[in-house]
Each structure stands twice: as C-alpha cells, then as structure tokens.
Design an enzyme around this catalytic site. Structure first.
Site, PDB file in Angstrom:
ATOM      1  CB  SER A 143       0.242   9.371  27.384  1.00  0.00           C
ATOM      2  OG  SER A 143      -0.215   9.531  26.060  1.00  0.00           O
ATOM      3  CE1 TYR A 156       2.327  14.532  27.253  1.00  0.00           C
ATOM      4  CE2 TYR A 156       1.828  12.791  25.676  1.00  0.00           C
ATOM      5  CZ  TYR A 156       1.505  13.506  26.827  1.00  0.00           C
ATOM      6  OH  TYR A 156       0.375  13.178  27.544  1.00  0.00           O
TER       7      TYR A 156
END
Ligand code: NAD
Length: 255
Positions: A143, A156
C-alpha cells in the site's frame, strides 16, 4: 499470453484486488489457485467464471496467518497444478481506531494477517520454488501506507511498512535462486475494503480531492501491474516497491 504455462497462487483471491489479479492472470494463461477464508461461494463462482474462457483455476480455504493452513495451501497447489511459479500475497485487512484506543487484539490480528501472513506464505512458497529450480515471482500487495502515515490506521501502516523491509530483505536472499520479490503499492482502489468511503459522499469527495488524477483505481489496473512483474518483461526487477496511486503520494496541497 504473458503467463502461459505459469502457476499462480493468489491469497485472498475471491474479492476486490485479489479477484481481479486471479481473473487477469488466468486470462494471460496462468493456472490459478484462489486462496480464500469464510464462505466458499465467491471463490467457487470465480473458478467457474475462469473456466468459461477455458482458463484453469481451483480454490482452497486457508488463513494466511496459520502455518498449518499455509502448508496445506502450498501442498494443494502443487498437488493440483504440479508446481508453483508465482505467489501474490494479496490477503489483507484493516480496522481503524485512534492509537490511544486501539485494542491489542485488533492490532495483533491485523499484523498477523498483513505481515506474518506474507512472511509465512513467502517462506513456504519460496521453499517450493527453490526445490523446483526454475526461479519464481513473489508479489506483495502492499500500500502507499508502507510509507505514507495515516492517523487511526497505525496497525495497518506498521504491517505494510514491515512488508516493505521483509520484501527488500528476502529479495536479496532469494536472488541466487532466480526468485524476484516486489511490492505493489496502491493508493485508493474501488473494492469492498473501501466501501464505507465510497458510500459516504462527503468522505468520497474528500478522498478524491487527495488524488491528483481525481478517481480511485480499478482493481484491474492493479492486476495489470502484477502481470507485468510476473511476466518475462519483469525478469530484472526485484527488491522494489511500485506505487500505483493516481499521484496521491505527491499531493502538494496547492490551495
Ligand atoms: P478486500 O476486502 O476486497 O479483499 C481482501 C481479501 O483478503 C478478501 O478476500 C479476504 O477474505 C482476504 N483475507 C482476509 N483475511 C484473510 C486471511 N486471514 N487469510 C486469507 N485471506 C484473508 O480488499 P482489497 O481492497 O481487495 O484488498 C486487497 C489487498 O490490497 C490488501 O492487502 C489491502 O491492504 C491492499 N490495498 C487495498 C487498497 C484499497 O484501497 N482497496 C489500497 C492499498 C492496498
């Protein structure tokens, strides 16, 4: 076809980005093992969809954070297709809460799936690839948050940041075996993971204002980059992160 005769395993391959990768890799000639958790309906529907264009696919349920289930997943892939050439570590979860309020159990689960799951699947897949002596490809769906901070999303961000260093380190270790390892780093992609955002017009507008190309990515656009990295064209690429974010990382706040 760019992946003719290759065998690919896509974790969390029954939804969103993973589903697009499984579908597009099958269209490019790869036999695809679709890993999933939860109900088997979507994974089996995807196998049937791939078979409509004479593609090859199978599905197997395995939690990427469970070593025994990962071993069974690799074994089943080899049993069904004869070998494993491409691993796509796509499975991932996120749950947001302010750092001061985040329960340990939530942090732990996110890191178990997003980071430990990548470690486990990569190690077990790489052992198989080394045994086969024909190289291989490992592609992690990371990401922009392997680099970009996001308040309320620390577990995350930490997991994706961990995947960045894991990828770079094992890429060096696996290079002598002809196995490349790279990260694909999407910004905002229109998938079930971002459904809460796209359903809320205010949040959706705020998100688009952060993206110079002013739209979310389609899952197929992420799949295309994965196919490039998995194909012969990507043979010399390893230990790198590829940002695919419509310019989101460069937001200059020019108001
Ligand atoms: P998604 O929720 O549609 O897909 C996630 C998949 O992971 C699902 O199939 C889910 O069942 C699976 N999964 C969850 N826990 C698992 C486990 N323990 N074992 C095996 N599979 C498991 O979301 P998505 O957007 O397609 O996300 C795919 C990947 O892309 C994730 O790693 C995510 O972090 C990354 N990503 C998504 C975006 C985005 O905007 N959607 C942006 C950047 C990165």
């Amino acid at each position: 076809m760019r992946l003719a005769d290759k065998i690919a395993l896509v974790t969390g391959g029954d939804s969103g980005i993973g589903k697009a990768i499984a579908l597009e890799m099958a269209r490019e000639g790869a036999g695809v093992m679709i890993d999933y958790v939860g109900g088997d309906g979507p994974a089996h529907a995807l196998v049937e969809q791939i078979e409509t264009f004479s593609g090859k696919a199978a599905a197997f349920a395995a939690d990427v954070s469970n070593p025994d289930e990962v071993d069974a997943l690799i074994a089943q892939t080899v049993k069904h297709f004869g070998r494993l050439d491409i691993l796509v570590n796509n499975a991932g979860v996120e749950k947001k809460a302010p750092f001061l309020e985040m329960p340990f159990e939530v942090y732990s689960k996110i890191v178990d799936i997003n980071l430990t799951g990548v470690w486990l699947c990569s190690q077990r897949a790489a052992r198989q690839m080394v045994k086969q002596e024909r190289g291989g490809r490992i592609i992690n769906i990371s990401s922009v948050h392997e680099d970009l901070t996001m308040p309320t999303n620390a577990p995350y961000c930490a997991s994706k940041g961990g995947v960045r260093m894991l990828m770079r380190t094992i890429a060096v270790e696996l290079a002598p075996h002809g196995i490349t390892v790279n990260n694909v780093c999407p910004g905002a992609v229109d998938t079930p993971m971002d459904a809460a955002l796209t359903r809320d017009p205010k949040k959706y507008d705020a998100l688009l204002s952060e993206i110079p190309l002013h739209r979310m990515a389609k899952p197929e656009e992420i799949a295309e980059l994965c196919i490039f990295l998995a194909s012969e064209a990507g043979a010399y690429i390893t230990a790198s992160s590829y940002v695919i974010d419509g310019g989101m990382m460069q937001k200059s706040g020019n108001l």
